[in-house]
Design a protein around this motif. Structure first.
Motif, PDB file in Angstrom:
ATOM      1  N   TYR A  24      -6.706 -10.876  11.180  1.00 29.50           N
ATOM      2  CA  TYR A  24      -5.575 -10.290  10.469  1.00 29.50           C
ATOM      3  C   TYR A  24      -6.064  -9.098   9.663  1.00 29.50           C
ATOM      4  O   TYR A  24      -7.267  -8.869   9.490  1.00 29.50           O
ATOM      5  N   VAL A  25      -5.107  -8.342   9.180  1.00 31.78           N
ATOM      6  CA  VAL A  25      -5.378  -7.236   8.256  1.00 31.78           C
ATOM      7  C   VAL A  25      -4.466  -7.412   7.048  1.00 31.78           C
ATOM      8  O   VAL A  25      -3.267  -7.670   7.200  1.00 31.78           O
ATOM      9  N   GLU A  26      -5.046  -7.294   5.859  1.00 30.57           N
ATOM     10  CA  GLU A  26      -4.263  -7.324   4.621  1.00 30.57           C
ATOM     11  C   GLU A  26      -4.526  -6.043   3.832  1.00 30.57           C
ATOM     12  O   GLU A  26      -5.676  -5.626   3.706  1.00 30.57           O
ATOM     13  N   VAL A  27      -3.470  -5.453   3.333  1.00 31.34           N
ATOM     14  CA  VAL A  27      -3.580  -4.248   2.522  1.00 31.34           C
ATOM     15  C   VAL A  27      -2.894  -4.522   1.185  1.00 31.34           C
ATOM     16  O   VAL A  27      -1.719  -4.894   1.151  1.00 31.34           O
ATOM     17  N   VAL A  28      -3.648  -4.355   0.106  1.00 30.13           N
ATOM     18  CA  VAL A  28      -3.081  -4.489  -1.239  1.00 30.13           C
ATOM     19  C   VAL A  28      -2.655  -3.097  -1.691  1.00 30.13           C
ATOM     20  O   VAL A  28      -3.476  -2.177  -1.718  1.00 30.13           O
ATOM     21  N   ILE A  29      -1.373  -2.941  -2.017  1.00 28.97           N
ATOM     22  CA  ILE A  29      -0.873  -1.646  -2.457  1.00 28.97           C
ATOM     23  C   ILE A  29      -0.242  -1.784  -3.835  1.00 28.97           C
ATOM     24  O   ILE A  29       0.148  -2.880  -4.249  1.00 28.97           O
ATOM     25  N   ASP A  30      -0.167  -0.683  -4.521  1.00 28.84           N
ATOM     26  CA  ASP A  30       0.452  -0.624  -5.861  1.00 28.84           C
ATOM     27  C   ASP A  30       1.580   0.396  -5.787  1.00 28.84           C
ATOM     28  O   ASP A  30       1.340   1.578  -5.549  1.00 28.84           O
ATOM     29  N   ARG A  31       2.795  -0.074  -6.001  1.00 28.74           N
ATOM     30  CA  ARG A  31       3.951   0.823  -5.967  1.00 28.74           C
ATOM     31  C   ARG A  31       4.552   0.900  -7.365  1.00 28.74           C
ATOM     32  O   ARG A  31       5.340   0.060  -7.766  1.00 28.74           O
ATOM     33  N   GLY A  32       4.098   1.900  -8.123  1.00 27.46           N
ATOM     34  CA  GLY A  32       4.618   2.092  -9.467  1.00 27.46           C
ATOM     35  C   GLY A  32       4.323   0.949 -10.409  1.00 27.46           C
ATOM     36  O   GLY A  32       5.131   0.632 -11.283  1.00 27.46           O
ATOM     37  N   GLY A  33       3.166   0.296 -10.248  1.00 24.67           N
ATOM     38  CA  GLY A  33       2.807  -0.814 -11.118  1.00 24.67           C
ATOM     39  C   GLY A  33       3.119  -2.176 -10.543  1.00 24.67           C
ATOM     40  O   GLY A  33       2.718  -3.194 -11.099  1.00 24.67           O
ATOM     41  N   VAL A  34       3.840  -2.224  -9.423  1.00 22.21           N
ATOM     42  CA  VAL A  34       4.149  -3.486  -8.752  1.00 22.21           C
ATOM     43  C   VAL A  34       3.178  -3.654  -7.586  1.00 22.21           C
ATOM     44  O   VAL A  34       3.206  -2.882  -6.634  1.00 22.21           O
ATOM     45  N   GLN A  35       2.307  -4.654  -7.672  1.00 20.98           N
ATOM     46  CA  GLN A  35       1.325  -4.866  -6.609  1.00 20.98           C
ATOM     47  C   GLN A  35       1.878  -5.794  -5.540  1.00 20.98           C
ATOM     48  O   GLN A  35       2.546  -6.780  -5.837  1.00 20.98           O
ATOM     49  N   GLU A  36       1.582  -5.462  -4.296  1.00 21.03           N
ATOM     50  CA  GLU A  36       2.006  -6.266  -3.143  1.00 21.03           C
ATOM     51  C   GLU A  36       0.835  -6.394  -2.174  1.00 21.03           C
ATOM     52  O   GLU A  36      -0.009  -5.502  -2.085  1.00 21.03           O
ATOM     53  N   THR A  37       0.809  -7.490  -1.448  1.00 16.96           N
ATOM     54  CA  THR A  37      -0.187  -7.692  -0.402  1.00 16.96           C
ATOM     55  C   THR A  37       0.534  -7.755   0.940  1.00 16.96           C
ATOM     56  O   THR A  37       1.384  -8.614   1.164  1.00 16.96           O
TER      57      THR A  37
END
Length: 599
Positions: free
Chosen positions: A295-308
């Motif tokens: 699998y591939v997981e990418v942790v991103i930050d969108r304006g202070g809201v983190q998502e995986t």
């Protein structure tokens, strides 16, 4: 990072260092402020890993300077060290310990600055000292152009060597309000004295005197489980600014980027092809062959809201998104691309832009304005939706489903934007922005909704007045005189008389409705005028609040941008609600009913 210094004293430094270890997020560079006999001052900055023996080693180089005992309530009276600044630099350079763990920054300023080198008679001293940078106790922008030219080696009598500026703040207050008062941002390769030295040598690229502009949306971390990366999960974190992956041929640079593309839904197979041509079979095979059980997981930050974001080959048409609370949401690749905009180019993708005529315009547009390109595609999607709505009656139900899907997407985006606005507000609160300012920022979307409501009332009054006017002229618009000879039938003549009576009565009711609308028009004008005054007052407060918080300008700009996007999305939701009601009414009308045949 911080460096807090005092005149010829180091006894306070262990307390600062121990305090910084509470949460481990601050690097402390120990330092000493030195006043030399030639009416000059300089800062001695030490490596964060240095110990007190290194600090005292410098003080021992200062003739006639004695520190107060560590347990004394106050430091000793500040005395001038019996040493010139040139001699101090020579002693540090000749000391095998100090020269590797210490940097000297002389004071070089202008105006009424205290004890600095930028005065007549110090030219030769400034030329001779072997320093890479100087410090000032004012904003860099307040320096005279001539002062900068002297330090940058552009005036020969002051030397030809370039010296960088470090902006500091002389505190002199017990509440530390001037700590970090003058903006100075240093990009460090590592938290060491050598990192500082390298930044001084490349100050044009590594030192800034205004808050750097960081992207509101960014990639935080990439995690890969594949047959290529081994039995354990491979991860790499990213800087919010510039990142570069460097390695020899076959080291895996392209593989890493292809995994990142896959995780973000940006591989060649995920994007529409302009000419149907597939150019990157090798990258496609990499994904298909190495992620069979991975699998591939990418942790991103969108304006202070983190998502995986999680994606695998088993269900490659969707990306599973986990928020901070652990809530999972499955998004299609297209929806994920809209959720997090990104632009990806393959190797030589920029240098060979014009080699494929079909893709040239798309590539150039993407390079110049990736976000505008996504917006253009969204507009194209909206146009397609409108085309579907004007199709045949049998497609009305499909159009309704499309509207409802857009409403769900809009509702999710609105909810997401509210979370991001809340996250920005929390970050502003942590940075010390006053509650009154946060309240004003929070009221901006409310005023926008007020304006939207006012606009909807205005639209309803105008459209309904027009509808009533048209209805008055068209209701029961059947005239017996148009049918030659029919007026001879007494039965139909009586029907016509009844219809004339009904038409007159209905017209009277419509006139009454129009009169009610006129009264509503007056009420609207009064309310609109009063609300306009309140809105203008709030706009002034909002503008003043944004201008007052200069230290948090980037976050305030982000908050303003997110509030604008929220207002636009809420207005779009209003329009979609209207379209949904009309579509439902159309589906329920007799013209949309279809007979069902047996079997």
């Amino acid at each position: 990072m911080i460096s807090i210094t005092d005149h010829h004293d180091i006894n306070f430094l262990p307390y600062v260092i121990n305090a910084s270890k509470v949460n481990g997020s601050v690097y402390v560079y120990p330092g000493i402020e030195v006043t030399c006999s030639d009416k000059t001052q300089c800062l001695a900055i030490f490596d964060p890993d240095s110990d007190p023996t290194v600090w005292t080693r410098l003080i021992h180089q200062l003739p006639e300077i004695e520190m107060a005992p560590a347990n004394d309530a106050k430091i000793a009276q500040t005395e001038v060290a019996n040493i010139t600044i040139e001699t101090l630099f020579e002693r540090v350079a000749n000391d095998t310990v100090l020269r590797d763990h210490c940097i000297l920054l002389p004071h070089f300023s202008d105006g009424d600055a205290h004890k600095h080198l930028n005065v007549e008679g110090h030219q030769l001293r400034f030329c001779n000292i072997n320093c890479d940078g100087v410090y000032i106790e004012k904003q860099y922008s307040d320096l005279l152009p001539e002062t900068r030219r002297k330090a940058f080696g552009e005036i020969e009598e002051w030397g030809k060597r370039r010296r960088a500026f470090i902006a500091t703040g002389d505190n002199r207050k017990a509440n530390w309000e001037r700590l970090g008062f003058h903006d100075c941002w240093i990009k460090l390769g590592e938290a060491s004295i050598e990192g500082i030295r390298q930044a001084l040598l490349a100050d044009e690229a590594r030192i800034a005197y205004a808050t750097p502009s960081a992207p509101i949306d960014k990639i935080v971390e990439l995690k890969v489980m594949s047959s290529l990366t081994g039995q354990n999960e491979f991860s790499v974190s990213f800087n919010e600014g510039f990142n570069a992956i460097i390695g020899g041929r076959g080291a895996g640079k392209s593989a890493l980027l292809e995994y990142l593309r896959f995780g973000l839904g940006r591989t060649e197979s995920d994007l529409p092809s302009l000419d149907g041509e597939t150019l990157h079979d090798r990258e496609a095979r990499l994904i298909n062959e190495t992620l069979v059980d991975g699998y591939v997981e990418v942790v991103i930050d969108r304006g202070g809201v983190q998502e995986t974001w999680h994606r695998n080959l088993l269900d490659r048409d969707t990306i599973t998104i986990a928020d901070a609370s652990g809530t999972l949401t499955a998004e299609t690749i297209a929806d994920a691309q809209r959720r997090f905009r990104a632009r990806a180019f393959y190797q030589k993708g920029l240098s060979t832009t014009m080699s494929r005529e079909a893709a040239a315009a798309e590539q150039i547009t993407g390079i110049a304005a990736a976000e505008q390109l996504d917006q253009r595609r969204e507009i194209d999607g909206s146009i397609d939706a409108i085309k579907r709505q004007i199709g045949a009656t049998m497609r009305d139900l499909a159009a309704l489903w499309q509207i409802q899907l857009e409403r769900r997407r809009g509702a999710a985006s609105i909810s997401d934007l509210k979370r991001r606005i809340a996250a920005v507000s929390e970050r502003l609160r942590k940075e010390g922005v006053q509650q009154a300012t946060l309240d004003i920022l929070a009221n901006k979307p409310v005023f926008d909704r007020g304006k939207s409501y006012q606009g909807e009332v205005r639209s309803a009054i105008d459209s309904d007045r027009e509808r009533f006017d048209k209805l008055k002229t068209s209701i029961l618009n059947v005239r017996l005189s148009r049918f030659e000879g029919v007026d001879d039938f007494s039965e139909l003549k009586a029907l016509n008389d009844a219809m004339d009576k009904a038409r007159t009565a209905t017209a009277g009711h419509i006139d009454s409705a129009l009169a009610e609308l006129e009264q509503l028009e007056e009420a609207y004008k009064i309310a609109a005028s009063a609300f306009e005054i309140r809105s203008e007052s709030f706009a002034q407060q909002h503008s003043a609040a944004l201008q007052a918080q200069t230290s948090s300008k980037q976050l305030l700009d982000d908050s303003k941008k997110l509030a604008g996007e929220l207002s636009a999305l809420e207005q779009t939701d209003i329009e979609l609600t209207k379209r949904e009601s009309l579509a439902v009414a159309g589906i329920r009308s007799p013209k949309a009913c279809w007979p069902l045949s047996a079997g």
